[in-house]
Design a protein around this motif. Sequence first.
Motif, PDB file in Angstrom:
ATOM      1  N   GLY A   1      49.149  51.774  41.297  1.00 24.93           N
ATOM      2  CA  GLY A   1      47.917  51.595  41.997  1.00 24.93           C
ATOM      3  C   GLY A   1      47.056  50.531  41.322  1.00 24.93           C
ATOM      4  O   GLY A   1      47.559  49.638  40.683  1.00 24.93           O
ATOM      5  N   GLU A   2      45.789  50.699  41.455  1.00 24.10           N
ATOM      6  CA  GLU A   2      44.878  49.773  40.798  1.00 24.10           C
ATOM      7  C   GLU A   2      44.056  50.565  39.768  1.00 24.10           C
ATOM      8  O   GLU A   2      43.224  51.400  40.147  1.00 24.10           O
ATOM      9  CB  GLU A   2      43.986  49.096  41.844  1.00 24.10           C
ATOM     10  N   PRO A   3      44.292  50.306  38.472  1.00 24.57           N
ATOM     11  CA  PRO A   3      43.647  51.137  37.438  1.00 24.57           C
ATOM     12  C   PRO A   3      42.127  51.075  37.471  1.00 24.57           C
ATOM     13  O   PRO A   3      41.466  52.058  37.128  1.00 24.57           O
ATOM     14  CB  PRO A   3      44.195  50.553  36.128  1.00 24.57           C
TER      15      PRO A   3
ATOM     16  N   ASN B   1      44.660  43.900  39.590  1.00 24.87           N
ATOM     17  CA  ASN B   1      44.544  42.799  40.554  1.00 24.87           C
ATOM     18  C   ASN B   1      43.271  41.982  40.316  1.00 24.87           C
ATOM     19  O   ASN B   1      43.031  40.997  41.005  1.00 24.87           O
ATOM     20  CB  ASN B   1      44.612  43.311  41.998  1.00 24.87           C
TER      21      ASN B   1
ATOM     22  N   SER C   1      47.098  40.037  38.492  1.00 29.10           N
ATOM     23  CA  SER C   1      48.058  39.642  39.518  1.00 29.10           C
ATOM     24  C   SER C   1      47.393  38.707  40.508  1.00 29.10           C
ATOM     25  O   SER C   1      46.344  39.040  41.071  1.00 29.10           O
ATOM     26  CB  SER C   1      48.569  40.886  40.256  1.00 29.10           C
TER      27      SER C   1
ATOM     28  N   ASN D   1      49.990  37.149  36.732  1.00 30.05           N
ATOM     29  CA  ASN D   1      51.297  37.543  37.276  1.00 30.05           C
ATOM     30  C   ASN D   1      51.406  37.117  38.727  1.00 30.05           C
ATOM     31  O   ASN D   1      50.523  37.431  39.533  1.00 30.05           O
ATOM     32  CB  ASN D   1      51.438  39.071  37.261  1.00 30.05           C
TER      33      ASN D   1
ATOM     34  N   VAL E   1      54.139  37.445  41.865  1.00 33.90           N
ATOM     35  CA  VAL E   1      55.425  37.863  42.434  1.00 33.90           C
ATOM     36  C   VAL E   1      55.791  36.840  43.511  1.00 33.90           C
ATOM     37  O   VAL E   1      55.011  36.602  44.441  1.00 33.90           O
ATOM     38  CB  VAL E   1      55.323  39.278  43.051  1.00 33.90           C
TER      39      VAL E   1
ATOM     40  N   GLU F   1      60.306  37.920  39.645  1.00 35.49           N
ATOM     41  CA  GLU F   1      61.209  38.082  40.794  1.00 35.49           C
ATOM     42  C   GLU F   1      60.873  39.379  41.531  1.00 35.49           C
ATOM     43  O   GLU F   1      60.642  40.418  40.889  1.00 35.49           O
ATOM     44  CB  GLU F   1      62.664  38.147  40.304  1.00 35.49           C
ATOM     45  N   LEU F   2      60.853  39.272  42.822  1.00 38.18           N
ATOM     46  CA  LEU F   2      60.606  40.448  43.658  1.00 38.18           C
ATOM     47  C   LEU F   2      61.688  41.487  43.398  1.00 38.18           C
ATOM     48  O   LEU F   2      62.871  41.155  43.358  1.00 38.18           O
ATOM     49  CB  LEU F   2      60.648  39.998  45.117  1.00 38.18           C
ATOM     50  N   MET F   3      61.282  42.733  43.206  1.00 39.67           N
ATOM     51  CA  MET F   3      62.259  43.805  42.981  1.00 39.67           C
ATOM     52  C   MET F   3      62.282  44.730  44.195  1.00 39.67           C
ATOM     53  O   MET F   3      61.226  45.139  44.673  1.00 39.67           O
ATOM     54  CB  MET F   3      61.883  44.605  41.738  1.00 39.67           C
TER      55      MET F   3
ATOM     56  N   PHE G   1      62.466  48.037  46.272  1.00 45.37           N
ATOM     57  CA  PHE G   1      61.984  49.391  45.985  1.00 45.37           C
ATOM     58  C   PHE G   1      61.796  50.204  47.229  1.00 45.37           C
ATOM     59  O   PHE G   1      61.353  49.662  48.250  1.00 45.37           O
ATOM     60  CB  PHE G   1      60.566  49.307  45.405  1.00 45.37           C
TER      61      PHE G   1
ATOM     62  N   GLN H   1      62.272  43.513  51.106  1.00 42.78           N
ATOM     63  CA  GLN H   1      62.192  42.844  49.809  1.00 42.78           C
ATOM     64  C   GLN H   1      63.471  42.100  49.468  1.00 42.78           C
ATOM     65  O   GLN H   1      63.419  41.001  48.925  1.00 42.78           O
ATOM     66  CB  GLN H   1      61.876  43.872  48.719  1.00 42.78           C
TER      67      GLN H   1
ATOM     68  N   SER I   1      53.932  50.743  43.962  1.00 47.76           N
ATOM     69  CA  SER I   1      52.527  51.106  43.730  1.00 47.76           C
ATOM     70  C   SER I   1      52.412  52.505  43.123  1.00 47.76           C
ATOM     71  O   SER I   1      51.391  52.832  42.526  1.00 47.76           O
ATOM     72  CB  SER I   1      51.757  51.058  45.052  1.00 47.76           C
TER      73      SER I   1
ATOM     74  N   GLY J   1      53.732  51.606  39.042  1.00 48.37           N
ATOM     75  CA  GLY J   1      52.822  50.781  38.249  1.00 48.37           C
ATOM     76  C   GLY J   1      53.431  49.515  37.692  1.00 48.37           C
ATOM     77  O   GLY J   1      52.788  48.802  36.932  1.00 48.37           O
ATOM     78  N   GLY J   2      54.666  49.238  38.019  1.00 49.55           N
ATOM     79  CA  GLY J   2      55.282  47.977  37.586  1.00 49.55           C
ATOM     80  C   GLY J   2      55.710  48.011  36.147  1.00 49.55           C
ATOM     81  O   GLY J   2      55.605  49.021  35.468  1.00 49.55           O
TER      82      GLY J   2
HETATM   83  N1  SAM Z   1      47.243  46.849  40.987  1.00 46.24           N
HETATM   84  C1  SAM Z   1      47.633  46.283  39.736  1.00 46.24           C
HETATM   85  C2  SAM Z   1      48.069  44.852  39.905  1.00 46.24           C
HETATM   86  O1  SAM Z   1      47.965  44.330  41.018  1.00 46.24           O
HETATM   87  O2  SAM Z   1      48.472  44.234  38.925  1.00 46.24           O
HETATM   88  C3  SAM Z   1      48.650  47.087  38.942  1.00 46.24           C
HETATM   89  C4  SAM Z   1      49.790  47.722  39.668  1.00 46.24           C
HETATM   90  S1  SAM Z   1      50.974  46.598  40.333  1.00 46.24           S
HETATM   91  C5  SAM Z   1      52.151  47.757  40.966  1.00 46.24           C
HETATM   92  C6  SAM Z   1      51.724  45.973  38.859  1.00 46.24           C
HETATM   93  C7  SAM Z   1      52.528  44.703  39.032  1.00 46.24           C
HETATM   94  O3  SAM Z   1      53.675  44.969  39.802  1.00 46.24           O
HETATM   95  C8  SAM Z   1      51.790  43.572  39.716  1.00 46.24           C
HETATM   96  O4  SAM Z   1      51.908  42.388  38.954  1.00 46.24           O
HETATM   97  C9  SAM Z   1      52.513  43.447  41.026  1.00 46.24           C
HETATM   98  O5  SAM Z   1      52.443  42.150  41.529  1.00 46.24           O
HETATM   99  C10 SAM Z   1      53.908  43.860  40.639  1.00 46.24           C
HETATM  100  N2  SAM Z   1      54.745  44.300  41.749  1.00 46.24           N
HETATM  101  C11 SAM Z   1      54.436  45.147  42.749  1.00 46.24           C
HETATM  102  N3  SAM Z   1      55.485  45.324  43.597  1.00 46.24           N
HETATM  103  C12 SAM Z   1      56.497  44.571  43.109  1.00 46.24           C
HETATM  104  C13 SAM Z   1      57.835  44.343  43.512  1.00 46.24           C
HETATM  105  N4  SAM Z   1      58.352  44.908  44.600  1.00 46.24           N
HETATM  106  N5  SAM Z   1      58.582  43.512  42.752  1.00 46.24           N
HETATM  107  C14 SAM Z   1      58.066  42.918  41.637  1.00 46.24           C
HETATM  108  N6  SAM Z   1      56.821  43.115  41.193  1.00 46.24           N
HETATM  109  C15 SAM Z   1      56.029  43.927  41.920  1.00 46.24           C
END
Ligand code: SAM
Length: 337
Positions: free
Chosen positions: A78-80, A107, A129, A168, A170, A198-200, A202, A209, A333, A336-337
């Motif tokens: 989520g968003e801390p 974010n 991000s 960061n 993506v 790289e997009l993962m 999920f 994705q 989400s 938490g990545g």
């Molecule tokens: N909300 C915060 C943020 O935006 O950084 C923290 C949580 S977010 C899940 C953490 C990181 O995971 C972010 O850099 C986000 O871009 C990345 N992320 C989310 N979904 C992803 C995916 N499917 N593949 C790769 N990175 C991903």
Amino acid sequence: MTTFSVHESPTALHDSYGRHLHYLRVSLTDACNLRCIYCMPEDIVFRPPATLLQDDEILTLVRVAASLGVDKIRLTGGEPTVRRGVVDLVRNIKAIPGIKTVAMTTNGIKLAELARPLAEAGLSAVNISVDSLDPEKFRRITRRGNLNDVWRGIEAVAAAGLTPIKLNCVVTRGFNDEDVVDLARLTLDHPWEVRFIELMPFGGTAGFQQEQIVPSAETRRRIEAALGPLTPVPGHNGHDPARPYRLAGARGIVGFISSVTEPFCEGCTRLRLTADGKLRLCLLRDDEVDLLAPLRAGADFETMRQIFAEAAYRKPWGHRLEQNEIARSREMSQIGG
Ligand code: SAM
């Protein structure tokens, strides 16, 4: 059946492959003020707060982890920053004996107001991000975000001395694969590390994705075609997922996190605590151990240490994307990545 006992290794967590685990990522909430296309479905329903870790439960579990040698915490979501009381939580986590650094991945939307109090509470660094410098594309990717808020957040972070700043991105085909050049260009004038992830694949959005993955090699070629050669920065720490490069004359660094095409499982020192209290052993595998249930059932500190250490010992070697095994139990989400 593992024969591991916490008494064999009272102060340092290791898994069965001998990796020293000292880094815990803690998801403070599954909720977010954005809805990034690669991270969660648009109509996601967030969990009821009572099912999530409460502040005292987070602090107890971090104390357990610290007693086993964890020294680095990264708060995520989520968003801390949308969690109520996040500043006090940072202060209280930082005060736990053994915890050396508390960092955050965010974010950046709320950092204009929170950067200074977070820094004063003991936060040491933030990763922000940002997937595009084009306000329209940024909104399309985040389904609602205002890029200006992120810029103000980055300025506030710099003013609060939360450095080095890491951004960061993506990379998602058809959404921002061309924007990597503008983002990499930022490193010419700023001492920032801009990292391309790289997009993962999920959970429920995995089909989308997989088609959108852009290999790091392609991103790197695109940046070099526009901005010149990227030279590897010597002395890369094998535990840092980002492989560092520099453009000629640049103040900052361009990093590549190539989880899909060049996995770095060997150097992984991470464990993850989900917002609902599960210890997730590998980002891209569904193996989890429930910590919240025994905690709420009254397990004492020693018992929690034993559960934590045993779980950590069972950390899988790494992901199995090549074997087409995709973690489906949660969205990114929710981890938490
Ligand atoms: N909300 C915060 C943020 O935006 O950084 C923290 C949580 S977010 C899940 C953490 C990181 O995971 C972010 O850099 C986000 O871009 C990345 N992320 C989310 N979904 C992803 C995916 N499917 N593949 C790769 N990175 C991903």
